[in-house]
Write a protein that holds these residues in place. Structure first.
Motif, PDB file in Angstrom:
ATOM      1  N   THR A  64       0.824  -1.209   0.000  1.00 15.17           N
ATOM      2  CA  THR A  64       0.000   0.000   0.000  1.00 15.17           C
ATOM      3  C   THR A  64       0.857   1.258   0.000  1.00 15.17           C
ATOM      4  N   CYS A  65       1.923   1.240   0.779  1.00 16.75           N
ATOM      5  CA  CYS A  65       2.815   2.406   0.847  1.00 16.75           C
ATOM      6  C   CYS A  65       3.467   2.683  -0.502  1.00 16.75           C
ATOM      7  N   ILE A  66       4.030   1.649  -1.126  1.00 18.12           N
ATOM      8  CA  ILE A  66       4.712   1.831  -2.413  1.00 18.12           C
ATOM      9  C   ILE A  66       3.716   2.279  -3.483  1.00 18.12           C
ATOM     10  N   THR A  67       2.535   1.669  -3.491  1.00 20.99           N
ATOM     11  CA  THR A  67       1.526   2.029  -4.492  1.00 20.99           C
ATOM     12  C   THR A  67       1.099   3.484  -4.338  1.00 20.99           C
ATOM     13  N   ASP A  68       0.830   3.898  -3.096  1.00 19.80           N
ATOM     14  CA  ASP A  68       0.427   5.291  -2.870  1.00 19.80           C
ATOM     15  C   ASP A  68       1.530   6.263  -3.259  1.00 19.80           C
ATOM     16  N   TYR A  69       2.777   5.890  -2.999  1.00 18.88           N
ATOM     17  CA  TYR A  69       3.875   6.791  -3.346  1.00 18.88           C
ATOM     18  C   TYR A  69       4.019   6.919  -4.862  1.00 18.88           C
ATOM     19  N   ILE A  70       3.871   5.798  -5.576  1.00 23.23           N
ATOM     20  CA  ILE A  70       3.959   5.862  -7.046  1.00 23.23           C
ATOM     21  C   ILE A  70       2.850   6.753  -7.601  1.00 23.23           C
ATOM     22  N   ASN A  71       1.626   6.574  -7.100  1.00 24.77           N
ATOM     23  CA  ASN A  71       0.521   7.416  -7.572  1.00 24.77           C
ATOM     24  C   ASN A  71       0.752   8.883  -7.228  1.00 24.77           C
ATOM     25  N   PHE A  72       1.351   9.143  -6.055  1.00 23.37           N
ATOM     26  CA  PHE A  72       1.667  10.526  -5.673  1.00 23.37           C
ATOM     27  C   PHE A  72       2.663  11.147  -6.647  1.00 23.37           C
ATOM     28  N   CYS A  73       3.697  10.393  -7.010  1.00 23.30           N
ATOM     29  CA  CYS A  73       4.687  10.900  -7.958  1.00 23.30           C
ATOM     30  C   CYS A  73       4.067  11.165  -9.327  1.00 23.30           C
ATOM     31  N   VAL A  74       3.174  10.287  -9.736  1.00 24.29           N
ATOM     32  CA  VAL A  74       2.519  10.468 -11.038  1.00 24.29           C
ATOM     33  C   VAL A  74       1.686  11.739 -11.040  1.00 24.29           C
ATOM     34  N   GLU A  75       0.921  11.959  -9.982  1.00 27.44           N
ATOM     35  CA  GLU A  75       0.063  13.140  -9.920  1.00 27.44           C
ATOM     36  C   GLU A  75       0.862  14.437  -9.939  1.00 27.44           C
ATOM     37  N   ASN A  76       2.090  14.416  -9.440  1.00 31.77           N
ATOM     38  CA  ASN A  76       2.880  15.645  -9.332  1.00 31.77           C
ATOM     39  C   ASN A  76       3.834  15.855 -10.498  1.00 31.77           C
ATOM     40  N   THR A  77       4.036  14.834 -11.335  1.00 32.22           N
ATOM     41  CA  THR A  77       5.007  14.984 -12.423  1.00 32.22           C
ATOM     42  C   THR A  77       4.417  14.786 -13.812  1.00 32.22           C
ATOM     43  N   VAL A  78       3.363  14.027 -13.936  1.00 38.20           N
ATOM     44  CA  VAL A  78       2.802  13.717 -15.258  1.00 38.20           C
ATOM     45  C   VAL A  78       1.651  14.668 -15.557  1.00 38.20           C
ATOM     46  N   PRO A  79       1.735  15.433 -16.649  1.00 35.63           N
ATOM     47  CA  PRO A  79       0.630  16.346 -16.986  1.00 35.63           C
ATOM     48  C   PRO A  79      -0.609  15.567 -17.419  1.00 35.63           C
ATOM     49  N   THR A  80      -1.765  16.121 -17.129  1.00 35.18           N
ATOM     50  CA  THR A  80      -3.043  15.488 -17.496  1.00 35.18           C
ATOM     51  C   THR A  80      -3.795  16.381 -18.473  1.00 35.18           C
ATOM     52  N   ARG A  81      -4.677  15.750 -19.228  1.00 33.32           N
ATOM     53  CA  ARG A  81      -5.469  16.480 -20.214  1.00 33.32           C
ATOM     54  C   ARG A  81      -6.856  15.859 -20.282  1.00 33.32           C
ATOM     55  N   LYS A  82      -7.867  16.688 -20.279  1.00 26.69           N
ATOM     56  CA  LYS A  82      -9.236  16.212 -20.391  1.00 26.69           C
ATOM     57  C   LYS A  82      -9.640  16.141 -21.858  1.00 26.69           C
ATOM     58  N   VAL A  83     -10.213  15.014 -22.235  1.00 32.06           N
ATOM     59  CA  VAL A  83     -10.627  14.790 -23.619  1.00 32.06           C
ATOM     60  C   VAL A  83     -12.107  14.445 -23.628  1.00 32.06           C
ATOM     61  N   ARG A  84     -12.871  15.149 -24.427  1.00 30.83           N
ATOM     62  CA  ARG A  84     -14.293  14.854 -24.573  1.00 30.83           C
ATOM     63  C   ARG A  84     -14.473  13.814 -25.678  1.00 30.83           C
ATOM     64  N   CYS A  85     -15.243  12.791 -25.390  1.00 31.31           N
ATOM     65  CA  CYS A  85     -15.504  11.762 -26.398  1.00 31.31           C
ATOM     66  C   CYS A  85     -17.006  11.510 -26.453  1.00 31.31           C
ATOM     67  N   PHE A  86     -17.452  11.112 -27.629  1.00 30.32           N
ATOM     68  CA  PHE A  86     -18.857  10.824 -27.861  1.00 30.32           C
ATOM     69  C   PHE A  86     -18.966   9.361 -28.258  1.00 30.32           C
ATOM     70  N   PRO A  87     -19.286   8.484 -27.321  1.00 24.76           N
ATOM     71  CA  PRO A  87     -19.252   7.039 -27.600  1.00 24.76           C
ATOM     72  C   PRO A  87     -20.262   6.585 -28.635  1.00 24.76           C
ATOM     73  N   ASN A  88     -21.293   7.404 -28.911  1.00 23.66           N
ATOM     74  CA  ASN A  88     -22.299   6.986 -29.892  1.00 23.66           C
ATOM     75  C   ASN A  88     -21.898   7.313 -31.319  1.00 23.66           C
ATOM     76  N   ASN A  89     -20.844   8.082 -31.519  1.00 23.93           N
ATOM     77  CA  ASN A  89     -20.427   8.473 -32.860  1.00 23.93           C
ATOM     78  C   ASN A  89     -19.608   7.371 -33.512  1.00 23.93           C
ATOM     79  N   LYS A  90     -19.743   7.247 -34.811  1.00 26.77           N
ATOM     80  CA  LYS A  90     -18.916   6.335 -35.583  1.00 26.77           C
ATOM     81  C   LYS A  90     -17.494   6.887 -35.647  1.00 26.77           C
TER      82      LYS A  90
END
Length: 519
Positions: A28-54
């Motif tokens: 649990t400790c190692i997993t939480d630390y890895i997720n913490f590092c990801v949240e602080n170093t990896v940029p995120t981007r929101k993408v809108r998708c329309f699942p009903n579209n071809k």
């Protein structure tokens, strides 16, 4: 790169030492630390998708669709016709552009993206079933507890009714081996894990796989294998327990342990366990089941967790048959296993006894009936083939090139029509073969080429299967086929069959084809 630097500068001993022997707390400790590092170093981007579209619907095409809705509500017929005409042209352009992109990716050896596009166009990826309502951490823990229930105190032996069966199929682990490999007395094989082993397995992680319950991305584990390979500290056998929902880190551990266990288990595998054996599968299990009816003894065969007991009852003498069943039920009770009675069936072939039986039984996806005429097996193959053929027609209407259509046919359509063809092609009726050949001809007209018939594919695969049996000493039928070898030539002696139906079974037919091929 920033994430690798973060892991390189981490003092892992500071994180690991406070937990000591607590493997769960350390994980649990190692997993939480890895997720913490990801949240602080990896940029995120929101993408809108329309699942009903071809997949070929572009933003411009989406704008035309919205324009059509607006004009339709306004009631202007002239404007509506103009927008509809422009929309049709836009759809054709979108499809053409999407097809060209898929073709370019195929030329670039990106077969994964091409295959995904083919399934999206045809609708093959749509899941008709409902997603389970349960989910989240509580659901994962419940499943984990269920699959680890054998770590607790042994439950009371369940009550069973001795089944009255000719063919049993239920779920249970493989039965204990009869000839275990000897080990030096007092020596227990030990499992040692090195950082190099962990690094190697982390680099094998498939980046397309979804994240597990721990939320750690698979690409992270692969790209940061050098930095994370030294954090495994499993010390006890219980640390390698099986889990129902598996994270990528646990999958890495399983692969390492599997390499160690395989060396110990291979020689102990039951010779009639048709799963987990290289070059042996469903076809071999069904062939062995059907080609043992002429023998006087009962036998038990398995495919993973499916078990079948096959016995011959002659002149009412069921002693051996009942003894095999009784021993099997007793073994299950002693090993705290329950027989799944809802999946336990009986098929009696050519029996004059006045007992309740089923006329059809599905064994490993192959439908068997009490007269072995394969009609019950042809019906589901024909229905599945028709539905898959519809997908092939949809691809052709989209303008997919012939080479991709042929790939889709081989992978999706032919895989259904020719499932276990080695087992039933020689014994099926003319009417059943005509039904399936009709599907093959229809697929050929869609592909604009000639395709091999049921008879041609069946004979080719039977000959290949017979050759494989002869070249594999560990195959359960190897000795049976080897006994047919002629001492004067490379031909095989034709086996003696007591009944007509067995003359049209796998071994007699394959022997005939083998001799014709070697003439």
């Amino acid at each position: 790169m920033a994430l690798r630097d973060c892991f390189d500068t981490t003092d892992w001993d500071v994180l690991c030492e406070p937990h000591g022997e607590d493997i769960d707390g350390l994980t649990t400790c190692i997993t939480d630390y890895i997720n913490f590092c990801v949240e602080n170093t990896v940029p995120t981007r929101k993408v809108r998708c329309f699942p009903n579209n071809k997949p070929w619907v572009t933003p411009d095409l989406k704008a035309l669709l919205n324009e059509k809705k607006r004009v339709f509500r306004s009631g202007d017929k002239e404007e509506l016709r103009r927008v509809q005409k422009e929309l049709r042209r836009g759809i054709r352009r979108g499809k053409d552009s999407y097809r060209r992109k898929r073709g370019e990716r195929l030329k670039g050896s990106n077969a994964r993206e091409v295959w995904r596009g083919l399934k999206t166009i045809s609708g093959h990826t749509k899941d008709s079933g409902r997603a389970p309502e349960s989910g989240g951490l509580d659901w994962a823990n419940e499943l984990n507890s269920f699959f680890n229930r054998f770590d607790c105190a042994a439950p009371a032996s369940p009550t069973h009714q001795s089944p009255d069966l000719t063919v049993l199929s239920h779920h249970h682990p493989p039965s204990p081996p009869s000839n275990p490999r000897p080990h030096p007395p007092g020596v227990t094989p030990r499992l040692s894990i090195t950082a190099d082993q962990v690094r190697k397995e982390l680099r094998r992680t498939k980046t397309r796989k979804a994240t597990g319950p721990d939320g750690i991305n698979s690409r992270l584990l692969k790209d940061c294998a050098d930095q994370l390979c030294g954090t495994a500290h499993a010390r006890e056998p219980n640390h390698f327990r099986p889990v129902a929902l598996t994270s990528h880190l646990m999958k890495t551990m399983e692969r390492i342990v599997l390499t160690h266990l395989r060396q110990l288990v291979d020689s102990k595998m039951d010779p009639l366990q048709f799963a987990y054996q290289p070059g042996i599968g469903v076809d071999d299990a069904v062939i062995y089941l059907l080609n043992r009816h002429d023998l006087d003894s009962c036998h038990l065969q398995k495919f993973s967790d499916d078990t079948a007991i096959i016995g011959r009852v002659s002149e009412g003498d069921e002693l051996e048959y009942r003894e095999v069943i009784t021993n099997f039920v007793t073994w299950c009770e002693l090993n705290h296993l329950r027989i799944n009675t809802s999946k336990t069936k009986e098929v009696v072939i050519d029996s004059g006894l006045d007992i309740e039986i089923v006329e059809e039984y599905k064994y490993l996806g192959v439908h068997l009936n009490n007269i072995l005429d394969w009609t019950h097996n042809t019906d589901p193959l024909y229905k599945k083939g028709q539905s898959r053929l519809h997908l092939l027609r949809r691809l052709r209407s989209f303008g997919v090139c012939r080479s991709l259509l042929r790939t889709f046919y081989d992978s999706v359509v032919a895989s259904v029509i020719f499932y276990a063809v080695v087992c039933w092609s020689c014994g099926s009726s003319e009417r059943d073969r005509k039904r399936l050949n009709k599907l093959v001809r229809q697929a050929g007209s869609v592909l604009d080429c000639s395709l091999d018939s049921i008879e041609e594919v069946g004979e080719r695969r039977m000959l290949a299967k017979l050759t494989s049996i002869m070249d594999t000493p560990s195959h359960p039928l190897h000795e049976t086929v080897g006994a047919l070898s002629s001492s004067f030539s490379s031909r095989l002696l034709h086996p003696r069959c007591k009944r007509e139906r067995y003359r049209r079974s796998f071994i007699p037919t394959a022997v005939r084809l083998f001799n014709m091929h070697n003439t």
